[in-house]
Design an enzyme around this catalytic site. Structure first.
Site, PDB file in Angstrom:
ATOM      1  NE  ARG A 162      -8.467 -23.870 -21.990  1.00  0.00           N
ATOM      2  CZ  ARG A 162      -7.973 -24.726 -22.969  1.00  0.00           C
ATOM      3  NH1 ARG A 162      -6.853 -24.156 -23.466  1.00  0.00           N
ATOM      4  NH2 ARG A 162      -8.746 -25.645 -23.747  1.00  0.00           N
ATOM      5  CB  SER A 244     -14.538 -25.281 -19.311  1.00  0.00           C
ATOM      6  OG  SER A 244     -15.290 -25.965 -20.511  1.00  0.00           O
ATOM      7  CD  GLU A 340     -10.768 -23.320 -18.183  1.00  0.00           C
ATOM      8  OE1 GLU A 340     -11.298 -22.351 -18.958  1.00  0.00           O
ATOM      9  OE2 GLU A 340     -10.855 -24.396 -18.784  1.00  0.00           O
TER      10      GLU A 340
END
Length: 344
Positions: A162, A244, A340
Site C-alpha cells: 500500500r 479498509s 490507509e
C-alpha cells in the site's frame, strides 16, 4: 466547491479552489496562468481522483486538481500478453470489467476496489493475492512544479505494501519522493499470457467448494470476488466509507508466536520474505470494536476493518475513532495499526 460528492466517506467539506483536469493540456494551461504561482506558493496542489481513500477533516485550502482524464485502449498484443492503457480519471472497477469484456484477463482479483485508475499506483492497491505492481507496466504523469511530462516504470514507482513513491516527499535533496508533485495522467498494465488464476485465499476456496467449480475462468473469479466484497463491505453510495481503513501489519515469526500463545485464533499469513502478516480486522474485532462508534462515525458491523459514516460524521469523529482503535490494539497486542486513507 462542495466536496461531499467527491469523497466516498461523504464528509461535508469544501475546496476553496477547484479545477477539473480532463487532459494534459488543462494542467499546462493552469500552470501558465499568472495566478498559478500565488495559488501554489504556500502549498502544493491537492490531486483528487475518486476520493475513495480520503478523510477530510476540514476545508481544503490548496488548489484542488480533480482528475477526469478518460480513455481506455489496447496498446499492444503479443504472444506473451496484452498491454492496456487507461486514463487516470477512469473508474477502476469499470476498467477491470472492461478488460474482461474484451477478453483480456489478469485484473479480476482487483474487482470492486473503489477509486480511479490514477490512484491505483499511488496506493499500490491489492486484494486476494494480487497487487497492482504484479500487473503494472508504466505510467505517465505531469510534474506540477515544472509542467514537464514524464514516464515511470515499476522500479521507479518504488512500490511497497500500500505504498509508492507518490506517498513520500524527498528528505532535503535526498530521495525521490513525488507526494504533492505529480499528477498521474495515464497508467499502462501488462496482462500476461497464458493467464493463470490466483486462488490462494480461503474465500475463493470456499466458493470453489460451494459451486463445485474447481477450475474457474477469469470471469468466474471476478463474479466471486464481487459477491464476496459486497457481502463483507458496505457500498459507499449507501453508507459512507473508505474501504479498509487500516493496513494489515507485518510482524516477525517470534512476535506472531507470542501473539498466538495468547490468542490462538489470530488470523495470520506467512509472507515470502519470512515475515507474518496479521489480519488487522481480526485484531480490531478482538478488541471489541465491531459495531461501536464515536459520534456519527462507527465500525462496520460486518467487517471491523471498515469505518463508516452513519450520517453526518465529521472527519474529526472518524479520526478520533481511528485513534481509539489504534490505542486498543496497541495496548492488547503491542502493534500500532497504520491507517490507509490520506487524512487532509
Amino acid at each position: 466547491m462542495a466536496l461531499q460528492p467527491y469523497n466516498s466517506f461523504g464528509i461535508v467539506a469544501r475546496a476553496l479552489r477547484l479545477a477539473r483536469v480532463r487532459d494534459e493540456a488543462d494542467v499546462r494551461t493552469l500552470m501558465a496562468d499568472a495566478g498559478w504561482a500565488s495559488l501554489t506558493r504556500e502549498a502544493a496542489p491537492f490531486v483528487l481522483g475518486g476520493g475513495s481513500n480520503l478523510v477530510l477533516t476540514g476545508d481544503i485550502k490548496p488548489l484542488v486538481l480533480k482528475v477526469e482524464i478518460r480513455g481506455r485502449r489496447l496498446v499492444e498484443e503479443t504472444a506473451k500478453g496484452w498491454l492496456i492503457e487507461a486514463g487516470g480519471g477512469e473508474n477502476w472497477h469499470e476498467t477491470v470489467q472492461w478488460t474482461l469484456e474484451q477478453g483480456w484477463p489478469g485484473l479480476e482479483n482487483l474487482a470492486l476496489i473503489p477509486g480511479c485508475v490514477g490512484a491505483s499506483p499511488v496506493q499500490n492497491i491489492g486484494a486476494y493475492g494480487v497487487e497492482l505492481q504484479d500487473r503494472f507496466h508504466e505510467l505517465d504523469a505531469i510534474d506540477l512544479q515544472t509542467g514537464q511530462s514524464f514516464t515511470l516504470n515499476a522500479a521507479q514507482c518504488g512500490f511497497g505494501y500500500r505504498d509508492s513513491v507518490f506517498k513520500h516527499t524527498p528528505a532535503g535533496d535526498k530521495g525521490f519522493g513525488l507526494a504533492g508533485r505529480a499528477l498521474i495522467t495515464r497508467v499502462r498494465f501488462w496482462l500476461p499470457k497464458p493467464w493463470k488464476p490466483v486462488l490462494g485465499y480461503a474465500d475463493l476456496e470456499r466458493k470453489m467448494a460451494e459451486t463445485g467449480v474447481s477450475h474457474p475462468d477469469a470471469r468466474q473469479i471476478f463474479d466471486w470476488i464481487c459477491a464476496i466484497r459486497r457481502a463483507k463491505l458496505p457500498d459507499p453510495a449507501v453508507i459512507g466509507n473508505a474501504g479498509s481503513f487500516f493496513k494489515n501489519p507485518t510482524v516477525s515469526v517470534e512476535q506472531c508466536a507470542d501473539i498466538i500463545a495468547r490468542d490462538p485464533k489470530v488470523v495470520h499469513y506467512p509472507m515470502a520474505d519470512g515475515s507474518i502478516k496479521l489480519a488487522a480486522g481480526w485484531l480490531i474485532d478482538a478488541c471489541g470494536w465491531k459495531g461501536r462508534g464515536v459520534g456519527n462515525a462507527g465500525v462496520y458491523e460486518k467487517q471491523a476493518l471498515v469505518l463508516v459514516n452513519r450520517g453526518g460524521a465529521t472527519g474529526g469523529e472518524v479520526m478520533t475513532l481511528a485513534k481509539a482503535i489504534q490505542t486498543s490494539v496497541y495496548e492488547r497486542f503491542g502493534i500500532l495499526l497504520e491507517p490507509e486513507p490520506v487524512v487532509v
